[in-house]
Design an enzyme around this catalytic site. Structure first.
Site, PDB file in Angstrom:
ATOM      1  NE  ARG A  39      -4.044  -1.963   0.271  1.00  0.00           N
ATOM      2  CZ  ARG A  39      -4.060  -3.226  -0.176  1.00  0.00           C
ATOM      3  NH1 ARG A  39      -3.020  -3.726  -0.833  1.00  0.00           N
ATOM      4  NH2 ARG A  39      -5.132  -3.974   0.011  1.00  0.00           N
TER       5      ARG A  39
ATOM      6  CD  GLU B 110      -6.166   0.642   1.862  1.00  0.00           C
ATOM      7  OE1 GLU B 110      -5.930  -0.531   2.183  1.00  0.00           O
ATOM      8  OE2 GLU B 110      -7.063   0.969   1.054  1.00  0.00           O
TER       9      GLU B 110
ATOM     10  CB  SER C 188      -8.929  -1.957   4.166  1.00  0.00           C
ATOM     11  OG  SER C 188      -9.141  -3.255   3.688  1.00  0.00           O
TER      12      SER C 188
HETATM   13  P1  FAD Z   1      -9.471   8.104  -5.638  1.00  0.00           P
HETATM   14  O1  FAD Z   1     -10.153   7.695  -4.388  1.00  0.00           O
HETATM   15  O2  FAD Z   1     -10.200   8.967  -6.578  1.00  0.00           O
HETATM   16  O3  FAD Z   1      -8.092   8.795  -5.263  1.00  0.00           O
HETATM   17  C1  FAD Z   1      -7.231   8.237  -4.293  1.00  0.00           C
HETATM   18  C2  FAD Z   1      -5.994   9.147  -4.158  1.00  0.00           C
HETATM   19  O4  FAD Z   1      -5.244   9.087  -5.360  1.00  0.00           O
HETATM   20  C3  FAD Z   1      -6.367  10.613  -3.969  1.00  0.00           C
HETATM   21  O5  FAD Z   1      -5.391  11.197  -3.130  1.00  0.00           O
HETATM   22  C4  FAD Z   1      -6.285  11.185  -5.371  1.00  0.00           C
HETATM   23  O6  FAD Z   1      -5.996  12.582  -5.403  1.00  0.00           O
HETATM   24  C5  FAD Z   1      -5.140  10.378  -5.965  1.00  0.00           C
HETATM   25  N1  FAD Z   1      -5.294  10.188  -7.418  1.00  0.00           N
HETATM   26  C6  FAD Z   1      -6.326   9.573  -8.063  1.00  0.00           C
HETATM   27  N2  FAD Z   1      -6.088   9.539  -9.387  1.00  0.00           N
HETATM   28  C7  FAD Z   1      -4.890  10.159  -9.588  1.00  0.00           C
HETATM   29  C8  FAD Z   1      -4.111  10.448 -10.748  1.00  0.00           C
HETATM   30  N3  FAD Z   1      -4.515  10.122 -11.964  1.00  0.00           N
HETATM   31  N4  FAD Z   1      -2.934  11.108 -10.573  1.00  0.00           N
HETATM   32  C9  FAD Z   1      -2.510  11.463  -9.335  1.00  0.00           C
HETATM   33  N5  FAD Z   1      -3.205  11.214  -8.205  1.00  0.00           N
HETATM   34  C10 FAD Z   1      -4.381  10.575  -8.326  1.00  0.00           C
HETATM   35  N6  FAD Z   1      -7.757  -1.181  -2.562  1.00  0.00           N
HETATM   36  C11 FAD Z   1      -6.892  -2.213  -2.669  1.00  0.00           C
HETATM   37  O7  FAD Z   1      -5.673  -2.005  -2.781  1.00  0.00           O
HETATM   38  N7  FAD Z   1      -7.322  -3.512  -2.640  1.00  0.00           N
HETATM   39  C12 FAD Z   1      -8.612  -3.823  -2.514  1.00  0.00           C
HETATM   40  O8  FAD Z   1      -8.965  -5.014  -2.497  1.00  0.00           O
HETATM   41  C13 FAD Z   1      -9.566  -2.764  -2.405  1.00  0.00           C
HETATM   42  N8  FAD Z   1     -10.885  -3.033  -2.233  1.00  0.00           N
HETATM   43  C14 FAD Z   1     -11.769  -2.008  -2.100  1.00  0.00           C
HETATM   44  C15 FAD Z   1     -13.123  -2.314  -1.916  1.00  0.00           C
HETATM   45  C16 FAD Z   1     -14.054  -1.301  -1.775  1.00  0.00           C
HETATM   46  C17 FAD Z   1     -15.508  -1.651  -1.575  1.00  0.00           C
HETATM   47  C18 FAD Z   1     -13.641   0.061  -1.846  1.00  0.00           C
HETATM   48  C19 FAD Z   1     -14.635   1.165  -1.742  1.00  0.00           C
HETATM   49  C20 FAD Z   1     -12.287   0.380  -2.013  1.00  0.00           C
HETATM   50  C21 FAD Z   1     -11.339  -0.653  -2.140  1.00  0.00           C
HETATM   51  N9  FAD Z   1      -9.972  -0.387  -2.303  1.00  0.00           N
HETATM   52  C22 FAD Z   1      -9.086  -1.420  -2.428  1.00  0.00           C
HETATM   53  C23 FAD Z   1      -9.473   1.011  -2.295  1.00  0.00           C
HETATM   54  C24 FAD Z   1      -9.573   1.703  -3.678  1.00  0.00           C
HETATM   55  O9  FAD Z   1     -10.421   1.009  -4.537  1.00  0.00           O
HETATM   56  C25 FAD Z   1      -8.196   1.835  -4.345  1.00  0.00           C
HETATM   57  O10 FAD Z   1      -7.314   2.579  -3.524  1.00  0.00           O
HETATM   58  C26 FAD Z   1      -8.277   2.515  -5.702  1.00  0.00           C
HETATM   59  O11 FAD Z   1      -7.042   2.437  -6.360  1.00  0.00           O
HETATM   60  C27 FAD Z   1      -8.704   3.978  -5.619  1.00  0.00           C
HETATM   61  O12 FAD Z   1      -8.965   4.428  -6.936  1.00  0.00           O
HETATM   62  P2  FAD Z   1      -9.776   5.745  -7.216  1.00  0.00           P
HETATM   63  O13 FAD Z   1      -9.681   6.033  -8.672  1.00  0.00           O
HETATM   64  O14 FAD Z   1     -11.145   5.623  -6.656  1.00  0.00           O
HETATM   65  O15 FAD Z   1      -8.920   6.807  -6.394  1.00  0.00           O
HETATM   66  N1  EPU Z   2     -10.444 -11.161   9.893  1.00  0.00           N
HETATM   67  C1  EPU Z   2     -11.096 -11.245  11.102  1.00  0.00           C
HETATM   68  N2  EPU Z   2     -12.122 -10.376  11.346  1.00  0.00           N
HETATM   69  C2  EPU Z   2     -12.515  -9.448  10.458  1.00  0.00           C
HETATM   70  C3  EPU Z   2     -11.853  -9.354   9.217  1.00  0.00           C
HETATM   71  C4  EPU Z   2     -10.806 -10.235   8.956  1.00  0.00           C
HETATM   72  O1  EPU Z   2     -10.776 -12.071  11.938  1.00  0.00           O
HETATM   73  O2  EPU Z   2     -13.457  -8.698  10.754  1.00  0.00           O
HETATM   74  C5  EPU Z   2      -9.356 -12.128   9.621  1.00  0.00           C
HETATM   75  C6  EPU Z   2      -9.917 -13.459   9.096  1.00  0.00           C
HETATM   76  O3  EPU Z   2      -9.122 -14.507   9.628  1.00  0.00           O
HETATM   77  C7  EPU Z   2      -9.701 -13.356   7.592  1.00  0.00           C
HETATM   78  C8  EPU Z   2      -8.403 -12.567   7.527  1.00  0.00           C
HETATM   79  O4  EPU Z   2      -8.472 -11.642   8.619  1.00  0.00           O
HETATM   80  O5  EPU Z   2      -9.585 -14.610   6.990  1.00  0.00           O
HETATM   81  C9  EPU Z   2      -8.184 -11.812   6.232  1.00  0.00           C
HETATM   82  O6  EPU Z   2      -9.360 -11.068   5.905  1.00  0.00           O
HETATM   83  P1  EPU Z   2      -9.644 -10.605   4.410  1.00  0.00           P
HETATM   84  O7  EPU Z   2      -9.422 -11.729   3.469  1.00  0.00           O
HETATM   85  O8  EPU Z   2     -10.957  -9.923   4.389  1.00  0.00           O
HETATM   86  O9  EPU Z   2      -8.462  -9.572   4.097  1.00  0.00           O
HETATM   87  P2  EPU Z   2      -7.916  -8.323   4.893  1.00  0.00           P
HETATM   88  O10 EPU Z   2      -6.506  -8.610   5.316  1.00  0.00           O
HETATM   89  O11 EPU Z   2      -8.849  -7.867   5.948  1.00  0.00           O
HETATM   90  C10 EPU Z   2      -6.818  -7.277   2.784  1.00  0.00           C
HETATM   91  C11 EPU Z   2      -6.840  -5.964   2.063  1.00  0.00           C
HETATM   92  C12 EPU Z   2      -8.078  -5.853   1.187  1.00  0.00           C
HETATM   93  C13 EPU Z   2      -8.078  -6.994   0.187  1.00  0.00           C
HETATM   94  C14 EPU Z   2      -8.067  -8.314   0.965  1.00  0.00           C
HETATM   95  C15 EPU Z   2      -7.995  -9.512   0.047  1.00  0.00           C
HETATM   96  C16 EPU Z   2      -5.610  -4.422   3.430  1.00  0.00           C
HETATM   97  C17 EPU Z   2      -5.652  -3.243   4.340  1.00  0.00           C
HETATM   98  N3  EPU Z   2      -6.777  -4.866   3.000  1.00  0.00           N
HETATM   99  O12 EPU Z   2      -7.901  -7.242   3.708  1.00  0.00           O
HETATM  100  O13 EPU Z   2      -8.001  -4.634   0.474  1.00  0.00           O
HETATM  101  O14 EPU Z   2      -9.203  -6.934  -0.659  1.00  0.00           O
HETATM  102  O15 EPU Z   2      -6.925  -8.338   1.848  1.00  0.00           O
HETATM  103  O16 EPU Z   2      -6.716  -9.744  -0.385  1.00  0.00           O
HETATM  104  O17 EPU Z   2      -4.528  -4.898   3.110  1.00  0.00           O
HETATM  105  C18 EPU Z   2      -8.539  -2.320   0.620  1.00  0.00           C
HETATM  106  O18 EPU Z   2      -7.328  -2.120   0.567  1.00  0.00           O
HETATM  107  O19 EPU Z   2      -9.389  -1.391   0.655  1.00  0.00           O
HETATM  108  C19 EPU Z   2      -9.017  -3.692   0.621  1.00  0.00           C
HETATM  109  C20 EPU Z   2     -10.308  -4.026   0.700  1.00  0.00           C
END
Ligand code: FAD
Ligand code: EPU
Length: 344
Positions: free
Chosen positions: A171, A339, A243
């Site tokens: 991240r 994050e 997250s």
């Molecule tokens: P924004 O929210 O629009 O911007 C994020 C930041 O980046 C801001 O500071 C913005 O100014 C900057 N930015 C955006 N575009 C540009 C650009 N072109 N140039 C310079 N700066 C820029 N993240 C994960 O890593 N793994 C996951 O599994 C994951 N799951 C998610 C699930 C849900 C339900 C949600 C809501 C979010 C999740 N995220 C996850 C977080 C998010 O999707 C990512 O961080 C994604 O890359 C953000 O993209 P965005 O275009 O919405 O960025």
């Molecule tokens: N867990 C719990 N309680 C909870 C949530 C998780 O005990 O409420 C434990 C469980 O054992 C579970 C494990 O944590 O199996 C891992 O949970 P999960 O697979 O949901 O993944 P995470 O570590 O909580 C990370 C990323 C997610 C990404 C998933 C899948 C971060 C901060 N988050 O979550 O990214 O989708 O792994 O790889 O690293 C995001 O960045 O916004 C995001 C959603």
């Protein structure tokens, strides 16, 4: 009020951002515009907008606005994909930064390009993907990034940075640190394999797809989509940004101390030899999974996700998150780091 007369770009005033951030925070931008190409960015630069307060937004899925934005919000709509090179081993695809990330993943899967499939359904744009080095299910986007193209605000020039200089980590990247607020990412060049190459570190994937006959890119994409929709809340139902905190990394010594007290602690070894702890598990252990206060709460199926149940202000979410991290610190002596990008 439109200022179409002065600018070629359409700049509008007092625009609601509620539907432009997935936390659904109801704030306004003093100025707002959409960019569809590099010339639009040059125009903003020439007109001096980058000398004042500005922010570029992709999908708004990783931001938390605390207040009205007293500057210009630039919505990225720079779209398009281009195949730059293809041989027997690999393909290099240039994807413009305003493309939706999952549209890019779908494009790769449809064209049998290997490497993006585990990152299916992550919200947001291609341009934001390198910023926090998006990751899920055993893959990080840095594994398929070749280089990143951006506009450098200070020198008013377009530049390319090779992957090796992007300082990618969990991240993390140079765009969140030294280049923060100094660049606009315009496109990302991805290097994908054209030969079957699956990443099956994540146990539920290896369990299902260990059998080679059952593997295909679309099967894996569908499985990831199924897992994600069962675990993560729909942003159309409850405002959230995925997250809220990162999973903290601690030293092996600290881990031994915790493991003695909490034998069921959920952890993963990192490449550096440290131990990553599940922040969701830590929050759940404090008893705060599904906890709700006012308009804000943790998701009852994934404690790491903070929900806006409707009408929450950015500050209410921050205060709630501080309460959560204080409880975790008190119980485990571990600091949680957000994050989500907090926008002041
Ligand atoms: P924004 O929210 O629009 O911007 C994020 C930041 O980046 C801001 O500071 C913005 O100014 C900057 N930015 C955006 N575009 C540009 C650009 N072109 N140039 C310079 N700066 C820029 N993240 C994960 O890593 N793994 C996951 O599994 C994951 N799951 C998610 C699930 C849900 C339900 C949600 C809501 C979010 C999740 N995220 C996850 C977080 C998010 O999707 C990512 O961080 C994604 O890359 C953000 O993209 P965005 O275009 O919405 O960025
Ligand atoms: N867990 C719990 N309680 C909870 C949530 C998780 O005990 O409420 C434990 C469980 O054992 C579970 C494990 O944590 O199996 C891992 O949970 P999960 O697979 O949901 O993944 P995470 O570590 O909580 C990370 C990323 C997610 C990404 C998933 C899948 C971060 C901060 N988050 O979550 O990214 O989708 O792994 O790889 O690293 C995001 O960045 O916004 C995001 C959603």
């Amino acid at each position: 009020m439109e200022k179409g007369a002065r600018y070629k770009l359409k700049i509008i005033e007092n625009v609601s951002l509620k539907n432009l951030n997935t936390f659904k925070i109801d704030v306004k931008a003093k100025f707002f515009c959409e960019v569809t190409n590099k010339e639009d960015i040059l125009e903003l630069s020439d007109e001096g907008f980058f000398k004042k307060k500005w922010i570029i937004l992709g999908g708004g899925s990783n931001v938390l606005f605390l207040d009205d934005f007293d500057g210009i919000v630039i919505k990225n709509r720079i779209s398009g994909f281009e195949e730059l090179l293809k041989d027997e081993e690999k393909v290099i695809i240039k994807a413009n930064s305003g493309e939706l990330w999952d549209v890019f993943v779908d494009y790769c899967v449809t064209n049998s390009f290997y490497g993006a499939e585990n990152l299916s359904l992550i919200p947001g744009t291609v341009g934001a993907s390198p910023i926090q080095n998006i990751g899920a299910y055993g893959t990080e986007v840095s594994e398929i990034i070749f280089s990143v193209e951006y506009f450098d605000i200070k020198s008013k020039s377009f530049r390319t940075i090779e992957k090796s200089l992007c300082e990618f980590g969990y991240r993390e990247s140079i765009f969140k640190n030294d280049l923060k607020n100094k660049t606009i990412i315009t496109s990302v060049n991805f290097k994908l394999s054209v030969k079957p190459n699956y990443k099956l570190i994540y146990k539920p994937l290896s369990d299902i797809f260990a059998d080679k006959e059952k593997r295909s890119l679309s099967e894996i994409r569908n499985k990831i989509i199924e897992i994600r929709t069962s675990k993560l809340p729909d942003t159309d139902v409850f405002g959230n940004a995925g997250s809220f905190f990162k999973n903290p990394e601690i030293t092996p010594d600290e881990f031994e101390r915790l493991k003695r007290e909490y034998p069921d602690i959920v952890s993963f070894k990192t490449e550096s030899g440290n131990v990553k702890i599940s922040a969701g598990w830590l929050i759940e252990k404090t008893g705060l999974k599904g906890f709700k206060k006012g308009n804000v709460g943790t998701y009852n199926q994934q404690a790491l996700v903070i929900l806006n149940f409707g009408g929450a202000k950015g500050n209410e979410i921050i205060q709630f998150s501080e309460f959560i991290s204080a409880e975790v610190l008190n119980m485990f002596k571990i600091n949680l780091t957000p994050e989500v990008n907090i926008i002041y």
